[in-house]
Design a protein around this motif. Sequence first.
Motif, PDB file in Angstrom:
ATOM      1  N   UNK A  50       0.788  -1.222   0.000  1.00  0.00           N
ATOM      2  CA  UNK A  50       0.000   0.000   0.000  1.00  0.00           C
ATOM      3  C   UNK A  50       0.827   1.284   0.000  1.00  0.00           C
ATOM      4  N   UNK A  51       2.090   1.205   0.375  1.00  0.00           N
ATOM      5  CA  UNK A  51       2.890   2.424   0.447  1.00  0.00           C
ATOM      6  C   UNK A  51       4.316   2.136   0.022  1.00  0.00           C
ATOM      7  N   UNK A  52       5.048   3.200  -0.282  1.00  0.00           N
ATOM      8  CA  UNK A  52       6.438   3.053  -0.706  1.00  0.00           C
ATOM      9  C   UNK A  52       7.371   3.450   0.428  1.00  0.00           C
ATOM     10  N   UNK A  96      -5.904   3.422  12.601  1.00  0.00           N
ATOM     11  CA  UNK A  96      -6.230   4.591  11.782  1.00  0.00           C
ATOM     12  C   UNK A  96      -6.197   4.170  10.317  1.00  0.00           C
ATOM     13  N   UNK A  97      -7.364   3.979   9.726  1.00  0.00           N
ATOM     14  CA  UNK A  97      -7.449   3.451   8.371  1.00  0.00           C
ATOM     15  C   UNK A  97      -7.076   4.488   7.310  1.00  0.00           C
ATOM     16  N   UNK A  98      -6.861   5.732   7.726  1.00  0.00           N
ATOM     17  CA  UNK A  98      -6.488   6.780   6.773  1.00  0.00           C
ATOM     18  C   UNK A  98      -4.976   6.943   6.650  1.00  0.00           C
ATOM     19  N   UNK A  99      -4.232   6.407   7.598  1.00  0.00           N
ATOM     20  CA  UNK A  99      -2.767   6.496   7.561  1.00  0.00           C
ATOM     21  C   UNK A  99      -2.203   5.110   7.263  1.00  0.00           C
ATOM     22  N   UNK A 134       1.634  -0.176  11.109  1.00  0.00           N
ATOM     23  CA  UNK A 134       1.068  -1.339  10.411  1.00  0.00           C
ATOM     24  C   UNK A 134      -0.434  -1.173  10.159  1.00  0.00           C
ATOM     25  N   UNK A 135      -0.848   0.074   9.918  1.00  0.00           N
ATOM     26  CA  UNK A 135      -2.249   0.325   9.575  1.00  0.00           C
ATOM     27  C   UNK A 135      -2.464  -0.034   8.115  1.00  0.00           C
TER      28      UNK A 135
END
Length: 405
Positions: A50-52, A96-99, A134-135
């Motif tokens: 989901x992220x780099x 926190x599902x936004x982060x 780890x969200x």
Amino acid sequence: MCDTLVALPNQTASGNLIFGKNSDREPLEAQAVVHVPRTSHSNSNLQCTFRSIPQVEQTYEVILSKPFQMWGAEMGANEWGVVIGNEAVFTNVKINKKELGLMGMDLLRLALERTKTAQEALRLIIQLLETYGQNACGGYQNRNFYYHNSFLIADPEKAYILETAGKSWTFKKVIALGSISNGLSIEEDYEEVSFKEEPKTIQRFFSGKKPNFKNYFSDLIYTKAGRPEIRKACTLNFISTSENSGVSDFMGSLRQHNLEDFHPKKATTGSVCMHATGFTNPSDTTGSMVAEIRKGKPSTLWLTGTPHPCISLYVPFYFGCNLNHPLLNPSAKPDQSLWWKAKAFQKKILLDYSKKQPELRAKWDEIQKDWIKKDQELIHGNATKQELAEFSLSCLKTYENLLGG
């Protein structure tokens, strides 16, 4: 839901560390077996699920079993003999599902790609956890499935259990045998611990002189529903009662069900080899691994690449061999991959499980026994990488033929 277990070298018949894991995921989430060679990188960033994050100059050779659509992996090992499995654990720390952070599966793969020992892997996972959190959604079709993670991390000589809640963590060393399931298990017996200021749904306070990590962070409802203590006891009892455990014992442990008159329609979350039955028991075992990690000789990773180990075979894979094969690369829908071929084959077995599974198991146990014997002969005979690769491919093709070609 998942189960991961390990036996240190002084507990096994071969004197090698043996490691096993069942990956329990949504029933239609195909699992791929992936081989990534040692690689030099010129890109400055790495895109995880989901992220780099920043990329490193070089990553090590890894063999992974992973959900087909994710970057991270459920389980795997690297060329140095580091082997890791992760588990979903349910805590009272608000997510926190936004982060978006790193998935537990991302942390697992990053540690395998970047470290040479279990201790290095442990420290890297902690570092990445504290940096990125780890969200991350862990579901496939269920986009509301979020969880935290625990890890069983090993190398040829030692093993650690690492448990987390948000950015908080604790770990302890495995003494002889170790097993983790879908619940926090480390109480006051940790080697190190780090409590962060976490946003919690239920406030609990320390009592006594030493903080209890499990009691402080566990979400009791989801943890109880997952029956992790039943499955953990099941795997530990199986290998502890097998004198000088071997690869076949670990395979047997991962094929277990928690009912004497088991039938897939009766399955619960207490089953090690999991069969989904609905809302309260939504997961299948979609892949399984047993690894014999040798010091000074090639390690063997036994991977099903198929669901339900109770009606599967474990295929041997080796480092230094080109293992990428179309059979091992499933897609979202039924195709010609091993995983989807097995899914169709197993559907027929499940229709008359009580009769067909024991008959199949008896025949396939003999095949598995022969493969394990041949693996030992090749390893002790100092087989070449080419010989190991040919044996692996022959087992894969035999398995494909048994599933109907």
